[in-house]
Design an enzyme around this catalytic site. Structure first.
Site, mmCIF file in Angstrom:
data_model
loop_
_atom_site.group_PDB
_atom_site.id
_atom_site.type_symbol
_atom_site.label_atom_id
_atom_site.label_comp_id
_atom_site.label_asym_id
_atom_site.label_seq_id
_atom_site.Cartn_x
_atom_site.Cartn_y
_atom_site.Cartn_z
ATOM 1 N N ALA A 74 0.818 -1.219 0.000
ATOM 2 C CA ALA A 74 0.000 0.000 0.000
ATOM 3 C C ALA A 74 0.851 1.269 0.000
ATOM 4 C CB ALA A 74 -0.944 -0.009 1.195
ATOM 5 N N THR A 202 -3.462 -3.569 0.142
ATOM 6 C CA THR A 202 -2.354 -4.498 0.313
ATOM 7 C C THR A 202 -2.848 -5.849 0.818
ATOM 8 O OG1 THR A 202 -0.141 -4.696 1.255
ATOM 9 C CG2 THR A 202 -1.832 -3.843 2.717
ATOM 10 N N CYS A 328 6.727 6.873 23.866
ATOM 11 C CA CYS A 328 7.551 7.451 24.917
ATOM 12 C C CYS A 328 9.005 7.175 24.617
ATOM 13 C CB CYS A 328 7.157 6.861 26.262
ATOM 14 S SG CYS A 328 8.216 7.337 27.611
#
Lengths: 404, 137
Positions: A74, A202, A328
């Site tokens: 994709a 995809t 994080c």
């Protein structure tokens, strides 16, 4: 016996359906020919398999088999569609309209277009994750050549009003491209009824292999052309050179056929389990579903558990493979741009988990997920200073946080 | 990213989770980080008349490395004088927990929390504020 860990990250990728693998194997060993070899049976067998796959894919999305351009996935399809249209239609204009919640394969391609001198409008979305059609209409100029809006969002599963968007594009003579990666094979997608001119999708998001995808390029009303982004042998009607990945294409074809035949069952199965998971997790205090629950893919839910950080939570549910809107790391303390585009505050975006179910997900796995997540959220809240403040009735916005 | 065994241990069995009475004169509280950044640490120390830390508690909103860094900090603080505690360096936490480079900020936050708690104690008890703690924020 329940096998751990449990995979609930099917928006990232799906396991291959064994029936897909079975279809592919002969094309790696026995029928290994190059589909472009026109003068011997090895090539003929490969070409025949590719043509059959084209038919299977065309049947799923209701197009002509000749309108399928095979790619590596994709991301390549998104690049080919946007860059290819930008180059091919340069004489008509240089303006593209997209949305802030698109996948990076679309957003970064648009950034590239801007560097080349193109103009791009990034439409905002509302709290549900939907674009506003009036915003879209207002963004159209006489230089607009392409509207690129995804079918279903990868993070929250929200479905955009595709038919309204395509109708608007058609009325103004603008091409409409959609990134169908999460939607094709999961819900009915019909390029005729939906008015789609170009669509990226995809195999590996619908139980097929990785490394193979397609771009649907309309051939009639209007006839669409894209400029090739790779030079070579002129395969795929000159739009995408490179020897065809025959086993991959056979796998994509088979995956599309299974998706078409079993779609109703898959939708009922995943939405039933998803709804149960969601209902039980919403019993946790201060938990919220992100994005529209009405216009949504059947197998996805994205939930924020306030006062618990997503990455910490993922570690607490280590027997579940899920994904979080929190990143994080020192490289990026920014939480998900999709959740932020929906208007979530950073702390809620940091507290989110995405669950993506599949045709293989079981009731037992969902039971386990419910108890596991509930337990981890409770445990982490016992450890969370924010939860303690919330329970004491302290307004977190009244605190002067020491940003670092 | 795989977590080290020590991070997993602190995350699974966090030491000294809890709350001390912040209204008491001998309790110092440090609250650092921000919810928008995805981590907030609150570290508290209880100090005796000899300026030795007799108890330490934490609560952390954050990833496993942030939780482990603050849990480890409370272990290290107990029994130290408030002056010795100031010498705890974030790189010691990084080494002890084998934190990867992307998680170094968690150890920095723990060091900041230690300094902020000690500073709070000092100010409450008429001692001059730490220059460093002020400079950080």
């Amino acid at each position: 016996m329940l096998k751990l860990p449990i995979y609930l990250d099917n928006n990232a990728t799906t396991p291959m359906d064994p029936r897909v693998l079975e279809a592919m194997i002969p094309y790696m060993t026995e029928h290994f020919g190059n589909a472009a070899s026109r003068n011997h049976p090895f090539g003929w067998a490969a070409e025949e398999a590719v043509d059959y796959a084209r038919d299977q894919i065309a049947a799923l999305i209701n197009c002509n088999p000749k309108e399928i351009i095979f790619t590596s996935g994709a991301t390549e399809s998104d690049n080919l569609a946007i860059k290819g249209v930008f180059e091919m239609y340069a004489s008509k204009g240089n303006h593209i309209i997209t949305a802030t919640t698109e996948h990076k394969a679309v957003l970064d391609t648009c950034k590239h277009i801007e560097k080349l001198g193109g103009k791009v409008t990034y439409l905002p979305v509302d709290a549900e994750g939907l674009i506003n059609l009036q915003d879209l209409e207002a963004a159209i100029t006489d230089k607009t050549i392409l509207i690129a809006i995804m079918y279903g969002n990868n993070e929250v599963g929200v479905l955009q009003p595709i038919r309204e968007i395509s109708a608007m594009a058609k009325k103004r003579g603008i091409l409409f491209m959609t990134d169908g990666t999460q939607a094709v094979g999961k819900i009915p997608v019909d390029v005729e009824a939906d008015g789609i001119d170009l669509m990226a999708f995809t195999a590996h998001k619908m139980y097929g292999p990785k490394g193979v995808g397609a771009l649907y390029v309309r051939r009639k009303n209007p006839r669409v052309k894209v400029t090739a982004q790779m030079d070579g042998g002129g395969h795929e009607r000159g739009m995408r050179s490179g020897t065809l990945n025959v086993p991959g294409i056979v796998g994509l074809g088979k995956a599309c056929e299974l998706a078409r035949l079993e779609m109703q069952r898959d939708i009922e199965h995943t939405s039933r389990l998803r709804d149960r998971l969601e209902k039980e997790l919403l019993k946790i205090e201060e938990s919220y579903v992100n994005g529209s629950r009405e216009h949504r893919l059947p197998h996805v839910t994205n939930i924020s558990f306030k006062y618990v950080e997503g990455e910490g939570l993922m570690m607490g549910v280590k027997d579940l493979a899920v994904s979080s809107g929190s990143a994080c790391t020192s490289a990026s303390l920014e939480p998900s741009y999709v959740l932020k585009a929906l208007g979530l505050s950073d702390d809620l975006a940091h507290s989110s988990l995405r669950f993506g179910l599949s045709r293989f997900t079981t009731d037992e796995q969902i039971d386990y997920a419910i108890s596991h997540v509930t337990e981890a959220v409770n445990k982490l809240r016992e450890m969370s200073p924010l939860w303690e403040m919330f329970k004491e009735g302290i307004d977190l916005n009244s605190i002067e946080w020491a940003e670092h | 990213m795989a977590y080290s065994d020590k991070v997993i241990d602190h995350y699974s069995n966090p030491r000294n989770v809890g709350t001390l009475d912040k209204s008491k004169a001998n309790v110092g509280t440090g609250l650092v980080g921000a919810p928008e950044c995805g981590d907030v640490m609150r570290l508290q120390i209880e100090v005796d008349e000899n300026q030795v830390i007799t108890d330490a508690k934490f609560k952390t909103f954050g990833c496993g490395s942030a939780i482990a860094s603050s849990s480890l900090a409370t272990e290290w603080l107990k029994g130290k004088s408030i002056d010795d505690a100031l010498s705890i360096d974030n790189m010691e936490i990084v080494e002890e927990l084998a934190l990867p480079p992307v998680k170094i900020h968690c150890s920095v936050l723990a060091e900041d929390a230690i300094k902020a708690a000690i500073n709070d104690y000092r100010v409450k008890n008429g001692l001059p504020a730490l220059e460093e703690a002020k400079a950080h924020h």
